[in-house]
Design a protein around this motif. Structure first.
Motif, mmCIF file in Angstrom:
data_model
loop_
_atom_site.group_PDB
_atom_site.id
_atom_site.type_symbol
_atom_site.label_atom_id
_atom_site.label_comp_id
_atom_site.label_asym_id
_atom_site.label_seq_id
_atom_site.Cartn_x
_atom_site.Cartn_y
_atom_site.Cartn_z
ATOM 1 N N UNK A 126 -1.579 -3.882 -16.509
ATOM 2 C CA UNK A 126 -0.867 -2.728 -17.063
ATOM 3 C C UNK A 126 -1.855 -1.588 -17.375
ATOM 4 N N UNK A 127 -3.025 -1.941 -17.919
ATOM 5 C CA UNK A 127 -4.009 -0.909 -18.270
ATOM 6 C C UNK A 127 -4.568 -0.251 -17.009
ATOM 7 N N UNK A 128 -4.835 -1.040 -15.982
ATOM 8 C CA UNK A 128 -5.324 -0.459 -14.730
ATOM 9 C C UNK A 128 -4.257 0.413 -14.071
ATOM 10 N N UNK A 129 -3.012 0.027 -14.250
ATOM 11 C CA UNK A 129 -1.920 0.849 -13.715
ATOM 12 C C UNK A 129 -1.854 2.190 -14.437
ATOM 13 N N UNK A 130 -2.118 2.181 -15.731
ATOM 14 C CA UNK A 130 -2.188 3.438 -16.478
ATOM 15 C C UNK A 130 -3.306 4.327 -15.923
#
Length: 406
Positions: A126-130
């Motif tokens: 999720x953080x990498x997607x952000x």
């Protein structure tokens, strides 16, 4: 001049090029959004992992993963879509919606959305997607009407979305390079527009992002001060002696040492045989035992008007005294993969004068770094494009050719 950005680029010679269209762009994007700048990845491992990912997940399997809402495959599809790596362009904006689902963004441009269930999802994903969502919006800022100006900042949400996603990454303790790029652009907005964008209502809440950027600049200043202190006793061991060459090193073992009988206190070091040969006309006078007693050592010109040069030196064009920006005889790769060399590139923007960007490498040649710096000194866009086209027409001999992906 202050150092404001530092990039490490260690292309593995034995794996380059990857053999897939857009593969290097894919890796650069992955490095920018998937890794914290404080924990840089190993480029060779990135190449190997990237090659395996594309080999085992061709476009057909990516589409299958999208249909079955598989989180890691959805993210890899977005990476490859934005880098145009073995994936067709996405004019419909589907990549943006996929990233919003992966990042858990229920509001898009003030429109409420329902987030579907995603298989094999995780907090790191999720953080990498952000981070990738931040990159997408930061890039889109230059594509909307009036791109790059103050108008789209006020009239659209793309720059706000980029800053919001980057700030969300930093709040989680993850500081990717895209966050630094977004913050750096916002920090310099006052010089560019006369207005500090950070003071606009929609951008005031991103304090963690601005603090992370300031911490990065502090880190660069501290490490540079330590480097300068380390080399202060013998700076000539850490820079190429050839006049006009800008190659420097963190470790003196990265440069070639003159094998002559010149004294250790003044012994010249070179980034390449080419620079050593060019400098020999000067250095040979101080590199033998036939000098008469009291023969003066090399000194710097102190500006004394009585100083008279023995010869007239004309400014040379191009990289390494050639008229072209790139010549086939210049090597792309370093003679050996060892200690890092680097080159500092001044920012030619009138809004960021005095700032320095540093390129570090263990694998690329000094000529490659100097040719790259030369492109940054060109102010006219058409001249830049002409120089790049000229370079592509006559690539270096040891550049390599695409390998069979199979």
């Amino acid at each position: 001049m202050p150092l404001v950005y530092e990039v490490t680029y260690n292309l593995p010679r034995e794996l380059y090029p990857g053999g897939y269209e857009g593969f290097e762009h894919y890796l650069i994007l992955a490095e920018e959004v998937c890794h914290d700048y404080r924990s840089p990845p190993d480029f060779r491992q990135m190449y190997q992992d990237g090659l395996q990912a594309i080999k085992h997940f061709p476009y057909e399997r990516l589409k299958y993963g999208l249909d079955h809402m598989d989180g890691p495959i959805m993210f890899d599809y977005c990476l490859r879509s934005l880098s145009l790596c073995e994936v067709p362009p996405d004019p419909s904006g589907g990549t943006r919606h996929i990233l919003e689902d992966l990042a858990g963004l229920s509001t898009n441009d003030q429109v409420q959305r329902n987030i579907p269930y995603i298989n094999n999802h995780s907090e790191p994903l999720r953080i990498r997607s952000l981070a990738l969502y931040s990159h997408l919006n930061f890039w889109a800022h230059w594509l909307v009407p009036g791109g790059g100006s103050l108008y789209p900042i006020k009239a659209s949400h793309v720059m706000h979305n980029a800053a919001y996603a980057a700030n969300a990454c930093v709040e989680k303790g993850f500081v990717p390079r895209i966050a630094l790029r977004v913050a750096a652009w916002l920090v310099t907005s006052k010089a560019r527009f006369g207005i500090d964008v950070r003071e606009l209502k929609n951008f005031q809440g991103f304090r963690q992002l601005y603090a992370a950027h300031e911490a990065y600049l502090t880190h660069l200043r501290t490490t540079e001060a330590e480097r300068l202190l380390h080399i202060s006793e013998a700076p000539h061991h850490y820079r190429c002696a050839n006049e006009g060459c800008d190659i420097q090193a963190f470790n003196k073992a990265a440069l070639r040492r003159c094998a002559g009988r010149c004294s250790p206190e003044t012994k010249s070091h070179y980034c390449s045989q080419f620079c050593q040969r060019r400098h020999w006309n000067i250095h040979r006078e101080f590199c033998n035992d036939r000098r008469p007693a009291g023969y003066p050592e090399v000194v710097d010109d102190d500006g004394d008007p009585d100083w008279i040069d023995d010869a007239t030196f004309h400014e040379r064009k191009g990289c390494d005294a050639y008229s072209k920006y790139w010549e086939r005889r210049w090597p792309l790769w370093s003679e050996r993969e060892g200690p890092e060399i680097f080159i500092d590139i001044p920012n030619i923007s009138k809004y960021r004068k005095g700032e320095i960007m540093r390129i570090r490498t263990r694998t690329l040649s000094p000529q490659c770094l100097k040719a790259y710096k030369l492109l940054w000194t060109i102010t006219k866009t058409d001249t830049v494009l002409s120089a790049i086209d000229e370079s592509l027409i006559d690539p270096p001999e040891n550049m390599g050719f695409p390998k069979d992906p199979a």
